[in-house]
Design a protein around this motif. Structure first.
Motif, PDB file in Angstrom:
ATOM      1  N   GLU A 330       0.820  -1.227   0.096  1.00  0.00           N
ATOM      2  CA  GLU A 330       0.070  -0.031   0.018  1.00  0.00           C
ATOM      3  C   GLU A 330       0.716   1.069  -0.107  1.00  0.00           C
ATOM      4  O   GLU A 330       0.652   2.326  -0.662  1.00  0.00           O
ATOM      5  N   GLU A 331       1.862   1.139   1.069  1.00  0.00           N
ATOM      6  CA  GLU A 331       2.858   2.421   0.761  1.00  0.00           C
ATOM      7  C   GLU A 331       3.247   2.789  -0.603  1.00  0.00           C
ATOM      8  O   GLU A 331       3.337   3.971  -1.034  1.00  0.00           O
ATOM      9  N   ARG A 332       3.654   1.910  -1.474  1.00  0.00           N
ATOM     10  CA  ARG A 332       4.143   2.060  -2.741  1.00  0.00           C
ATOM     11  C   ARG A 332       3.055   2.562  -3.564  1.00  0.00           C
ATOM     12  O   ARG A 332       3.217   3.549  -4.460  1.00  0.00           O
ATOM     13  N   ALA A 333       1.968   2.172  -3.453  1.00  0.00           N
ATOM     14  CA  ALA A 333       0.734   2.447  -4.348  1.00  0.00           C
ATOM     15  C   ALA A 333       0.287   3.730  -4.038  1.00  0.00           C
ATOM     16  O   ALA A 333      -0.014   4.580  -5.115  1.00  0.00           O
ATOM     17  N   TYR A 334       0.520   4.166  -2.816  1.00  0.00           N
ATOM     18  CA  TYR A 334      -0.002   5.606  -2.561  1.00  0.00           C
ATOM     19  C   TYR A 334       1.200   6.482  -2.837  1.00  0.00           C
ATOM     20  O   TYR A 334       0.954   7.749  -3.395  1.00  0.00           O
ATOM     21  N   GLY A 335       2.263   6.079  -2.945  1.00  0.00           N
ATOM     22  CA  GLY A 335       3.333   6.863  -3.381  1.00  0.00           C
ATOM     23  C   GLY A 335       3.299   7.240  -5.012  1.00  0.00           C
ATOM     24  O   GLY A 335       3.489   8.114  -5.621  1.00  0.00           O
ATOM     25  N   LEU A 336       2.827   5.883  -5.852  1.00  0.00           N
ATOM     26  CA  LEU A 336       2.850   6.252  -6.902  1.00  0.00           C
ATOM     27  C   LEU A 336       1.559   7.227  -7.547  1.00  0.00           C
ATOM     28  O   LEU A 336       1.542   7.974  -8.404  1.00  0.00           O
ATOM     29  N   VAL A 337       0.324   7.282  -6.653  1.00  0.00           N
ATOM     30  CA  VAL A 337      -0.677   7.839  -6.974  1.00  0.00           C
ATOM     31  C   VAL A 337      -0.316   9.432  -6.613  1.00  0.00           C
ATOM     32  O   VAL A 337      -0.534  10.258  -7.391  1.00  0.00           O
ATOM     33  N   ARG A 338       0.471   9.692  -5.710  1.00  0.00           N
ATOM     34  CA  ARG A 338       1.089  11.046  -5.528  1.00  0.00           C
ATOM     35  C   ARG A 338       1.775  11.492  -6.497  1.00  0.00           C
ATOM     36  O   ARG A 338       1.625  12.739  -6.978  1.00  0.00           O
ATOM     37  N   GLU A 339       2.705  10.635  -7.272  1.00  0.00           N
ATOM     38  CA  GLU A 339       3.237  11.189  -8.424  1.00  0.00           C
ATOM     39  C   GLU A 339       2.413  11.375  -9.557  1.00  0.00           C
ATOM     40  O   GLU A 339       2.648  12.424 -10.290  1.00  0.00           O
ATOM     41  N   ALA A 340       1.453  10.682  -9.571  1.00  0.00           N
ATOM     42  CA  ALA A 340       0.325  10.830 -10.764  1.00  0.00           C
ATOM     43  C   ALA A 340      -0.325  12.269 -10.440  1.00  0.00           C
ATOM     44  O   ALA A 340      -0.566  13.023 -11.424  1.00  0.00           O
ATOM     45  N   LEU A 341      -0.812  12.561  -9.184  1.00  0.00           N
ATOM     46  CA  LEU A 341      -1.587  13.797  -9.074  1.00  0.00           C
ATOM     47  C   LEU A 341      -0.534  14.856  -9.115  1.00  0.00           C
ATOM     48  O   LEU A 341      -0.943  15.975  -9.881  1.00  0.00           O
ATOM     49  N   ALA A 342       0.738  14.825  -8.873  1.00  0.00           N
ATOM     50  CA  ALA A 342       1.637  15.922  -9.291  1.00  0.00           C
ATOM     51  C   ALA A 342       1.712  16.317 -10.498  1.00  0.00           C
ATOM     52  O   ALA A 342       1.996  17.536 -11.074  1.00  0.00           O
ATOM     53  N   LEU A 343       1.474  15.181 -11.484  1.00  0.00           N
ATOM     54  CA  LEU A 343       1.680  15.388 -12.925  1.00  0.00           C
ATOM     55  C   LEU A 343       0.083  15.855 -13.575  1.00  0.00           C
ATOM     56  O   LEU A 343       0.018  15.995 -14.586  1.00  0.00           O
ATOM     57  N   GLY A 344      -0.820  16.005 -12.544  1.00  0.00           N
ATOM     58  CA  GLY A 344      -2.119  16.394 -13.134  1.00  0.00           C
ATOM     59  C   GLY A 344      -2.996  15.581 -13.551  1.00  0.00           C
ATOM     60  O   GLY A 344      -4.169  15.804 -14.022  1.00  0.00           O
ATOM     61  N   LEU A 345      -2.551  14.207 -13.063  1.00  0.00           N
ATOM     62  CA  LEU A 345      -3.628  12.928 -13.480  1.00  0.00           C
ATOM     63  C   LEU A 345      -4.487  13.005 -12.486  1.00  0.00           C
ATOM     64  O   LEU A 345      -4.363  13.102 -11.332  1.00  0.00           O
ATOM     65  N   ARG A 346      -5.458  12.086 -12.848  1.00  0.00           N
ATOM     66  CA  ARG A 346      -6.674  11.735 -11.643  1.00  0.00           C
ATOM     67  C   ARG A 346      -6.476  10.427 -11.561  1.00  0.00           C
ATOM     68  O   ARG A 346      -6.699   9.260 -12.351  1.00  0.00           O
ATOM     69  N   ALA A 347      -5.776   9.876 -10.322  1.00  0.00           N
ATOM     70  CA  ALA A 347      -5.390   8.710  -9.917  1.00  0.00           C
ATOM     71  C   ALA A 347      -6.034   8.502  -8.551  1.00  0.00           C
ATOM     72  O   ALA A 347      -5.877   9.313  -7.715  1.00  0.00           O
ATOM     73  N   GLU A 348      -6.345   7.131  -8.197  1.00  0.00           N
ATOM     74  CA  GLU A 348      -6.531   6.735  -6.772  1.00  0.00           C
ATOM     75  C   GLU A 348      -6.235   5.174  -6.485  1.00  0.00           C
ATOM     76  O   GLU A 348      -5.702   4.482  -7.493  1.00  0.00           O
ATOM     77  N   VAL A 349      -6.123   4.936  -5.163  1.00  0.00           N
ATOM     78  CA  VAL A 349      -5.509   3.728  -4.635  1.00  0.00           C
ATOM     79  C   VAL A 349      -7.061   2.778  -4.385  1.00  0.00           C
ATOM     80  O   VAL A 349      -7.976   3.428  -3.792  1.00  0.00           O
ATOM     81  N   ALA A 350      -6.952   1.671  -4.880  1.00  0.00           N
ATOM     82  CA  ALA A 350      -8.147   0.778  -4.491  1.00  0.00           C
ATOM     83  C   ALA A 350      -7.407  -0.216  -3.722  1.00  0.00           C
ATOM     84  O   ALA A 350      -6.789  -1.350  -4.286  1.00  0.00           O
ATOM     85  N   GLY A 351      -7.408  -0.284  -2.459  1.00  0.00           N
ATOM     86  CA  GLY A 351      -6.497  -0.940  -1.539  1.00  0.00           C
ATOM     87  C   GLY A 351      -7.325  -2.383  -1.165  1.00  0.00           C
ATOM     88  O   GLY A 351      -8.580  -2.580  -1.327  1.00  0.00           O
ATOM     89  N   PRO A 352      -6.780  -3.220  -0.522  1.00  0.00           N
ATOM     90  CA  PRO A 352      -7.277  -4.545  -0.034  1.00  0.00           C
ATOM     91  C   PRO A 352      -8.417  -4.423   0.922  1.00  0.00           C
ATOM     92  O   PRO A 352      -9.185  -5.260   0.928  1.00  0.00           O
ATOM     93  N   GLY A 353      -8.574  -3.239   1.640  1.00  0.00           N
ATOM     94  CA  GLY A 353      -9.576  -3.260   2.481  1.00  0.00           C
ATOM     95  C   GLY A 353     -11.043  -3.035   1.620  1.00  0.00           C
ATOM     96  O   GLY A 353     -12.179  -3.130   1.952  1.00  0.00           O
TER      97      GLY A 353
END
Length: 421
Positions: A330-353
């Motif tokens: 999950e930590e890596r997933a949220y890191g990738l989403v933060r990078e996507a948001l910084a590029l102006g992309l619309r991204a989110e995490v769908a975690g195991p919960g």
């Protein structure tokens, strides 16, 4: 095609509430994203075409619409006036009177023409409850509207240019025009009584249609001056002049007008609009009304039906979903989403919960890109397993490579999800 009234609600794009009233839908967050992306696309296209954007109020004094002709010929479709002291104000039924006032706010020269004024503004129609439905017939309309003030010699060229903007937008949005209609006055309708103005305006629209390139692949447009096929329809004109209506078909095959181009000699005369010509004398401009995608509500309704919720990358509410297989990723997933948001992309995490990996993949079936991060990808560092909405699995790539591709597809508004690197 799908029915946008059901699918739009199922996807959480818009909804209604009795306390807001019939014909007054509200936009939910994902729907607001689609709407905003569409509005930004139109604004950019207009800027490139030489338009200047303005803002004008949604209210006007009753006298304004008396001058424009709306009050005498159209008040049955307007909301009742509101008393403010000794004055009456009205929710506007259109933006054109306001733009006429913008034009006449100062003296104009022929060197300024054509003057192209655009606005994405609200207008209000007192539609009967029996005709309201979803986003296609509403009482609060947000119109992609513009008015071009030009000389008579420039008018046909401005109409052709507006048709070109419409056709480019349809190509980018994945919309197909059902037909082009030349809308003319008919018996029994309420129209401005000036036969000569109607004749001149109709002639200009016919000239533009007959000289516009036929719809062919973009590379053939320059060598195909065959004219656009159109059908004349009596009784469909605006009260002040004829128009070209671009018709679309909904899920049930019913036709509606999405885009329009109109030539108006009436309102420039009513508002006393003038410009100083090269001869030093005062002349009256022609007013070309045009809307590239019509109302935002009707445009989004049609896009929902055309794409079935699987919007092009640049319109998609969520462009990338990152799926960590387990909590350790999950930590890596949220890191990738933060990078996507910084590029102006619309991204989110769908975690195991949120359920099993399979359930999460199915829930994100309309998202263009899915990035799965499992133990193997996490062990390899900056790697993700890519799944595309169309079912393809390009395999493992670096997170940076995936974000680069998604950003490129969003920027170029292309339809291909995974072309050459």
């Amino acid at each position: 095609m799908h029915d946008h009234r059901r699918l739009g609600r199922d996807l959480g794009l818009f909804d209604t509430d009795p306390l807001m009233g019939a014909g007054l839908p509200y936009w939910l967050p994902d729907g607001a994203v689609v709407r905003h992306a569409l509005e930004e696309y139109v604004r950019e296209a207009e800027l490139r075409a030489g338009y200047r954007h303005v803002y004008s109020p949604v209210l006007g004094k009753r006298e304004l619409y008396e001058i424009s002709g709306h009050w005498d010929l159209y008040r049955g479709d307007m909301f009742p006036p509101m008393r403010l002291g000794a004055e009456e104000v009205v929710l506007r039924p259109g933006l054109c009177p306001h733009h006429a006032l913008v034009y006449r706010s100062r003296a104009r020269s022929h060197r300024e023409l054509p003057l192209r004024i655009a606005e994405l503004g609200a207008m209000y129609r007192s539609e009967p409850s029996g005709v309201l439905g979803g986003l296609t017939r509403v009482r609060a309309i947000h119109l992609n509207d513009a008015h071009v003030f030009c000389t008579a010699e420039q008018a046909a060229g401005e109409v052709r240019a507006a048709l070109g903007l419409i056709r480019r937008a349809y190509a980018d949005l994945g919309i197909r025009a059902a037909r082009y209609r030349l809308s003319l006055p008919g018996p029994g309708g309420k129209y401005v009584a000036d036969p000569e103005l109607w004749r001149r305006a109709t002639a200009l629209l016919k000239e533009a249609l007959e000289e516009a390139p036929e719809e062919k692949p973009e590379e053939e447009l320059e060598k195909a001056p065959d004219g656009l096929p159109y059908e004349a329809a009596e009784g469909e004109a605006a009260f002040y002049g004829p128009k070209i209506d671009v018709q679309i078909a909904d899920a049930a095959g019913r036709e509606t007008t999405l885009s329009t181009v109109q030539v108006d000699f009436h309102q420039p005369a009513r508002f006393g609009l003038r410009y100083t010509g090269a001869d030093g004398r005062r002349h009256r401009p022609v007013m070309v009304h045009r809307s590239v995608v019509g109302s935002v509500e009707r445009a989004v309704a049609h896009l929902i039906e055309v794409h079935g919720g699987a919007f092009p990358v640049w319109l998609a509410p969520v462009q990338l979903v990152v799926l960590p297989v387990g909590e350790a990723q999950e930590e890596r997933a949220y890191g990738l989403v933060r990078e996507a948001l910084a590029l102006g992309l619309r991204a989110e995490v769908a975690g195991p919960g949120q359920g099993t990996l399979g359930a999460r993949i199915r829930a994100a079936r309309l998202v263009p890109y899915q990035a799965v991060i499992g133990e193997r990808e996490a062990a390899a560092g900056d790697r993700v397993a890519v799944r595309l909405r169309d079912g393809r699995r390009p395999g493992e790539v670096s997170g940076a490579e995936l974000l680069r591709r998604v950003a490129e597809r969003a920027r170029d508004r292309g339809g291909e999800l995974w072309g050459p690197a």
